[in-house]
Design an enzyme around this catalytic site. Structure first.
Site, PDB file in Angstrom:
ATOM      1  CE  LYS A  52      -3.983   2.013   2.472  1.00 34.63           C
ATOM      2  NZ  LYS A  52      -4.941   1.862   3.589  1.00 34.63           N
ATOM      3  CB  SER A 127      -8.206   3.850   2.698  1.00 32.53           C
ATOM      4  OG  SER A 127      -7.385   3.220   3.658  1.00 32.53           O
ATOM      5  CB  SER A 151      -8.516   0.973   5.542  1.00 29.59           C
ATOM      6  OG  SER A 151      -9.202   2.179   5.380  1.00 29.59           O
TER       7      SER A 151
HETATM    8  N1  GLN Z   1     -13.192   4.481   6.132  1.00 33.06           N
HETATM    9  C1  GLN Z   1     -12.558   4.890   7.335  1.00 33.06           C
HETATM   10  C2  GLN Z   1     -12.110   6.334   7.216  1.00 33.06           C
HETATM   11  O1  GLN Z   1     -12.318   6.906   6.204  1.00 33.06           O
HETATM   12  C3  GLN Z   1     -11.419   3.969   7.662  1.00 33.06           C
HETATM   13  C4  GLN Z   1     -10.158   4.311   6.999  1.00 33.06           C
HETATM   14  C5  GLN Z   1      -9.035   3.429   7.378  1.00 33.06           C
HETATM   15  O2  GLN Z   1      -9.198   2.397   8.024  1.00 33.06           O
HETATM   16  N2  GLN Z   1      -7.844   3.848   7.016  1.00 33.06           N
HETATM   17  O3  GLN Z   1     -11.562   6.883   8.113  1.00 33.06           O
END
Ligand code: GLN
Length: 446
Positions: A52, A127, A151
């Site tokens: 990532k 994400s 995410s």
């Molecule tokens: N969707 C969540 C956010 O936007 C989680 C993001 C994540 O786990 N990095 O914060």
């Protein structure tokens, strides 16, 4: 490695999972490793992995899918990258994500969106959308993601692959660009449970460069997979199958629970009473930490720098105004607001108190049960563009994943069915540092 690059060349124009490719270095490493005798090769030797783009890689551009990090070439490898290299893995490239890991659809990437390999009109989740889509499309068999509020697990669910968020502290965050430091964890996304266990084993452990990494023993997660779950005590929280969960998701999860019963586990309904406050607490706490963590991107130290500015103050403001996307700015403002003197008690402090209650909910259940089981997300992947104007709807998607990060316990998402052509994810949550138990339950479906 050659096969991974061929597959990426053939498919990634449509999938959009990869940002930077590491072709030259990876190919040279692979050629060199071809000379190593088989007797000296470990289980991960020579296998390609996608990383990532918020995990730093020496000499390989790392952007967090943000304009503000354009052209940033780190001078060191994250601890997880070092460990995978030591195990013989080959980094083939950096995978797409929501900018600074903020999002649930990968539509906040400032570079390009990712398409769900099962249906190109749908989002892959986020994400770590690139991490999940790359594995689902067969471009690479393994990727690393990061999970602050879901995410890893949510995109794994949307793309029909296996994604693990380890216990907070299990894996070093050194070299992970911080979003919300008290919630962030790195974890593997793979096609099956055993591969996942193998990679987590390789990246786990205490690290002198991360004071929040935990000094606890790393057992063999693969050996924890015994194929036997007889007598295991499983809890199903009633809040996780409540209103908002689609019929298809509910039915698939119910079938999975019946399968576990058939394998000899006992299943009871329980309550995690503070679940309904998790989303609000999560967005306040994660945005507060983000507002502080993202202060370092000022145009001086990394990547992009605004031009034609009159003075230092303007260099900062113009770099940040031009470099950050809308969602990142929204979080910085929300976080700065909740940390301000006049609002701190009402928002930040209150959210911390809620976090303690949520942790206690999990402690109470784990006093009597081995794992907690439920859906990963209330619905399967939504359509690209469908929720672009509506951040609140996107945030609501995280309702079943954020409580786990607030508590700090480990959880995996594995595929458990389909709604039409879109996969559904089952979430298996374990007690602190009980990843082995989670893998054993997860593998009992395979
Ligand atoms: N969707 C969540 C956010 O936007 C989680 C993001 C994540 O786990 N990095 O914060």
């Amino acid at each position: 490695t050659a096969e991974a690059f061929a597959r990426i060349d053939a498919l990634d124009g449509e999938v959009g999972a990869f940002l930077a490719l590491n072709k030259e270095t990876a190919t040279a490493q692979a050629a060199e490793m071809d000379q190593v005798p088989f007797s000296e090769r470990g289980p991960l030797f020579g296998l390609p992995i996608g990383v990532k783009d918020n995990i730093v890689t020496e000499g390989l551009e790392t952007t967090c899918a943000s304009k503000i990090l354009e052209g940033f070439n780190p001078i060191y490898d994250a601890t997880v990258v070092q460990k995978l290299r030591a195990a013989g893995m080959i980094t083939v490239g950096k995978v797409n994500m929501d900018e600074f890991a903020m999002g649930s659809a990968n539509e906040n990437s400032s570079i390009k969106p990712v398409h769900n390999p099962w249906n190109f009109n749908h989002v892959p989740g986020g994400s770590s959308g690139g991490s999940a889509a790359a594995v689902a499309a067969g471009e690479v068999p393994f990727t690393l993601g990061s999970d602050t509020g879901g995410s890893i697990r949510q995109p794994a669910a949307y793309c029909g692959v296996v994604g693990m968020k380890p216990t907070y502290g299990r894996v070093s965050r050194f070299g992970l660009v911080a979003f919300a430091s008290s919630l962030d964890q790195i974890g593997p996304i793979t096609r099956n449970v055993r591969d996942n266990a193998l990679i987590l084993e390789a990246i786990s452990g205490v690290d002198e460069h991360d004071s929040t990494s935990a000094n606890v023993e790393v057992p063999s997660f693969v050996d924890a997979i015994t194929g036997d779950i007889k007598g295991l005590k499983i809890a199903v929280p009633k809040e996780y199958l409540a209103e908002g969960v689609s019929d298809a998701v509910r039915n698939s999860v119910q079938q999975a629970i019946d399968t576990l019963k058939g394998l000899g586990a006992t299943v009871d309904e329980v309550s995690l009473p503070h679940s309904k406050y998790a989303l609000a607490a999560y967005y306040i706490l994660s945005s507060s930490e983000a507002s502080s963590n993202l202060a370092r991107f000022d145009g001086i130290r990394y990547g992009f720098r605004a031009e034609n500015v009159a003075n230092l103050e303007e260099l900062y403001t113009q770099t940040r105004a031009q470099g950050f996307g809308d969602e990142v700015k929204r979080r910085i403002m929300l976080g700065t607001y909740s940390l301000s003197a006049g609002t701190y008690d009402a928002y930040y402090k209150k959210a911390q108190q809620v976090r303690t209650l949520i942790k206690k909910d999990f402690d109470d259940v784990f006093a009597n049960y081995d794992v907690i089981v439920g859906p990963t997300t209330p619905t399967p992947a939504f359509k690209l563009g469908e929720n672009l104007q509506d951040p609140m709807t996107v945030y609501a998607n995280d309702i079943l994943t954020v409580p786990i990060n607030l508590a700090g316990v480990p959880a995996i998402s594995i595929p458990c069915g389909f709604d039409g052509d879109l996969p559904i994810g089952l979430q298996i949550i374990g007690n602190y540092f009980a990843e082995g138990t989670v893998y054993n339950v997860a593998d009992s479906f395979e």
